[in-house]
Write an enzyme that holds these catalytic residues in place. Structure first.
Site, PDB file in Angstrom:
ATOM      1  N   GLU A 129       1.134  -1.258  -0.589  1.00 43.50           N
ATOM      2  CA  GLU A 129      -0.235   0.130  -0.199  1.00 43.50           C
ATOM      3  C   GLU A 129       0.685   1.551  -0.042  1.00 43.50           C
ATOM      4  O   GLU A 129       1.824   1.067   1.208  1.00 43.50           O
ATOM      5  CB  GLU A 129      -0.392   0.317   1.057  1.00 43.50           C
ATOM      6  CG  GLU A 129      -1.725   1.343   1.083  1.00 43.50           C
ATOM      7  CD  GLU A 129      -2.705   1.032   2.653  1.00 43.50           C
ATOM      8  OE1 GLU A 129      -3.346  -0.076   3.035  1.00 43.50           O
ATOM      9  OE2 GLU A 129      -3.502   2.462   2.791  1.00 43.50           O
ATOM     10  N   LYS A 133      -6.611  -1.081  12.042  1.00 41.50           N
ATOM     11  CA  LYS A 133      -6.325  -1.265   9.976  1.00 41.50           C
ATOM     12  C   LYS A 133      -5.205  -0.448  10.703  1.00 41.50           C
ATOM     13  O   LYS A 133      -4.541  -0.872   9.492  1.00 41.50           O
ATOM     14  CB  LYS A 133      -7.258  -0.849   9.159  1.00 41.50           C
ATOM     15  CG  LYS A 133      -6.837  -1.500   8.099  1.00 41.50           C
ATOM     16  CD  LYS A 133      -6.605  -0.618   7.146  1.00 41.50           C
ATOM     17  CE  LYS A 133      -6.295  -0.857   5.820  1.00 41.50           C
ATOM     18  NZ  LYS A 133      -4.891  -0.855   5.088  1.00 41.50           N
ATOM     19  N   ASP A 180       4.565 -14.278  11.469  1.00 41.24           N
ATOM     20  CA  ASP A 180       3.061 -14.840  11.486  1.00 41.24           C
ATOM     21  C   ASP A 180       2.314 -13.566  11.422  1.00 41.24           C
ATOM     22  O   ASP A 180       1.700 -13.985  12.356  1.00 41.24           O
ATOM     23  CB  ASP A 180       3.277 -16.429  11.525  1.00 41.24           C
ATOM     24  CG  ASP A 180       1.821 -16.358  11.294  1.00 41.24           C
ATOM     25  OD1 ASP A 180       0.948 -15.794  10.694  1.00 41.24           O
ATOM     26  OD2 ASP A 180       1.549 -17.738  12.013  1.00 41.24           O
ATOM     27  N   HIS A 213      -2.716  10.549  -0.672  1.00 44.60           N
ATOM     28  CA  HIS A 213      -2.885   9.223  -0.822  1.00 44.60           C
ATOM     29  C   HIS A 213      -2.682   9.111  -2.216  1.00 44.60           C
ATOM     30  O   HIS A 213      -2.663   8.080  -2.654  1.00 44.60           O
ATOM     31  CB  HIS A 213      -3.709   8.459  -0.090  1.00 44.60           C
ATOM     32  CG  HIS A 213      -4.464   7.857   0.490  1.00 44.60           C
ATOM     33  ND1 HIS A 213      -4.256   6.736   1.486  1.00 44.60           N
ATOM     34  CD2 HIS A 213      -4.162   6.067  -0.586  1.00 44.60           C
ATOM     35  CE1 HIS A 213      -3.933   5.753   2.302  1.00 44.60           C
ATOM     36  NE2 HIS A 213      -3.696   4.965   0.333  1.00 44.60           N
TER      37      HIS A 213
HETATM   38  C1  MEV Z   1      -5.563   3.098   5.486  1.00 43.82           C
HETATM   39  O1  MEV Z   1      -5.280   2.339   4.905  1.00 43.82           O
HETATM   40  C2  MEV Z   1      -5.684   3.656   6.952  1.00 43.82           C
HETATM   41  C3  MEV Z   1      -6.260   4.335   7.040  1.00 43.82           C
HETATM   42  O2  MEV Z   1      -7.582   4.340   6.761  1.00 43.82           O
HETATM   43  C4  MEV Z   1      -6.039   4.548   8.564  1.00 43.82           C
HETATM   44  C5  MEV Z   1      -6.852   5.284   9.743  1.00 43.82           C
HETATM   45  O3  MEV Z   1      -7.872   5.755   8.787  1.00 43.82           O
HETATM   46  O4  MEV Z   1      -6.820   5.671  10.735  1.00 43.82           O
HETATM   47  C6  MEV Z   1      -5.801   6.065   6.964  1.00 43.82           C
END
Ligand code: MEV
Length: 438
Positions: free
Chosen positions: A85, A280, A296, A393
């Site tokens: 990513e 995430k 792992d 991004h």
């Molecule tokens: C994207 O991979 C991760 C984010 O969505 C994490 C977040 O929203 O804190 C930017």
């Protein structure tokens, strides 16, 4: 209709490729070409990768990046990250640099306990089972002595074995709940070997135990396996600074920013939809280092998310406060990692990752990975509460779009220049590219 195949694993690599290419792809020749393109010309190296798993037909590349300038407990490290990513490595590097000037990251190991269980069914008198457990406990230890010998020499081994009555949850269900110290190994093999030995001992000794009736003697072991839930294999990483030092850029007021960071974390604490995405983002950093160091990541993911829900509601893994004008941001995360065993001594890039990390032991790796997670979360929320994430991004994504379009180096340069002052979107990139082509 494609017929099932038997004996696929016995085929040679070329035969496997031939079968998959002709049965499942439209252009077998092209399939073979792309698969072979990703083979390594060094046959030894290729063989090593072929033998990691079964039925290997090629290699699947992921980028290995490096995020420099991480000051962790006053030691400066560059962190290798494997991730597909865009923006993740950039965000980690930016957060590292930001905290470098503010004292860096401080970390603490809270615990290193690993867990494994023998799940079994026992039909009979509970008090007799308790007596049996007192009798069998030393035998469980002595029977596994040959397995634990080396681990003991390194300072680890079996810490505790408990009998747990789980019959309130499931009829006749009991378990041996065992804790282990596995030092620098992740410990899965060690733990599972010990557990399987416990199961054998348990069944054998039950047959001999005189207080048991015939039915009680027939303890039925269902399975013996480590748990990837490791709430006591825990590490804390934190950063802190005076609120006034939290100046991200000249357009953003430090106090407003600090308050928004705290609010963003507070939202992730009470709102599951947000907490999952928040965590995430943390795992973007965690997994990337876990992968680079040959650990792992599925085990880590499973354990971390269970930990995030440990109090009954899924919540944020990070915490933020402002007290006495000091902004504090921290994470507590379970990370059962190894620096020996598994892929760690096999994969040349994993070995290199360890070298870049200055050969950490398992405790040090836990601290580094926790820092990567915290840095990633800091990066993500600071973008979210200021500019939004799309700006950064899409700039990173621009290159992916251009690569998909097959742009040449000169075309890429021209378009990247164009988007220095224009908003990136998929369609805007395509428009700009087509215009350039004309
Ligand atoms: C994207 O991979 C991760 C984010 O969505 C994490 C977040 O929203 O804190 C930017």
């Amino acid at each position: 209709m494609i017929e099932p195949i038997s004996g696929f694993s016995k085929l040679t690599k070329a035969e496997k490729i031939d079968w998959i290419a002709t049965k499942y792809t439209q252009h077998p020749k092209a399939t073979k070409k792309i698969l072979s393109k990703y083979w390594n010309t060094d046959t030894q190296l290729q063989k090593l990768h072929d033998e990691f798993i079964e039925n290997t037909i090629s290699n699947f590349y992921l980028p290995l990046g490096v995020a420099p300038n991480f000051l962790i407990n006053n030691r400066l490290l560059s962190i290798p990250m494997v991730i597909e990513e865009s923006s993740v490595v950039a965000a980690a590097s930016k957060a590292a640099k930001f905290w470098l000037d503010r004292g860096g990251f401080k970390t603490t190991i809270i615990g290193t306990e690993k867990i494994g269980q023998v799940h079994f069914m026992y039909t009979g008198d509970d008090s007799k089972l308790q007596k049996f457990f007192t009798y069998v406990h030393p035998i469980l230890l002595s029977d596994s002595a040959s397995l634990t010998k080396n681990m003991k020499k390194r300072g680890g081994g079996i810490s505790t074995i408990e009998l747990k009555n789980k019959t309130e949850h499931l009829k006749n269900y009991y378990q041996l709940h065992c804790t282990f110290e596995t030092m620098d190994a992740m410990g899965a093999n060690f733990i599972n070997s010990c557990l399987e030995q416990f199961a054998t001992t348990l069944k054998r000794e039950a047959q001999k135990f005189e207080l048991f009736s015939t039915e009680e003697k027939n303890i039925e072991v269902v399975m013996s396996i480590l748990s990837n839930y490791t709430p006591n294999c825990l590490v804390k990483a934190e950063v802190s600074c005076p609120v006034n030092d939290l100046k991200l850029s000249k357009n953003i007021d430090a106090k407003d920013f600090a308050n928004k960071m705290v609010q963003a974390v507070a939202i992730a604490k009470v709102e599951t939809y947000r907490a999952v995405t928040h965590n995430k983002g943390i795992m973007n950093g965690v997994d990337a280092v876990v992968l680079a160091t040959g650990n792992d990541f599925r085990a880590i993911e499973a354990g971390v998310h269970a930990y995030a829900a440990k109090d009954g509601t899924y919540t944020s893994l990070t915490h933020a406060t402002i007290e006495n004008n000091i902004f504090k941001f921290w994470i507590e995360i379970p990370l059962a990692l190894g620096t020996i065993g598994g892929l760690t001594n096999l994969h040349p890039l994993v070995k290199l990752a360890f070298e870049i990390l200055q050969k950490p032991n398992a405790k040090e790796l836990m601290q580094i990975v926790a820092v990567a997670g915290l840095a990633q979360n800091f990066g993500a929320i600071s973008s979210l509460v200021t500019t939004g994430i799309q700006e950064g991004h899409m700039k990173m994504h621009l290159l992916n779009i251009l690569n998909q379009l097959g742009a040449t180096e000169t075309e890429k340069e021209a378009i990247i220049n164009h988007f220095k002052n224009n908003t990136v979107s998929h369609s805007a990139v395509i428009d700009a590219y087509e215009k350039l082509k004309k």
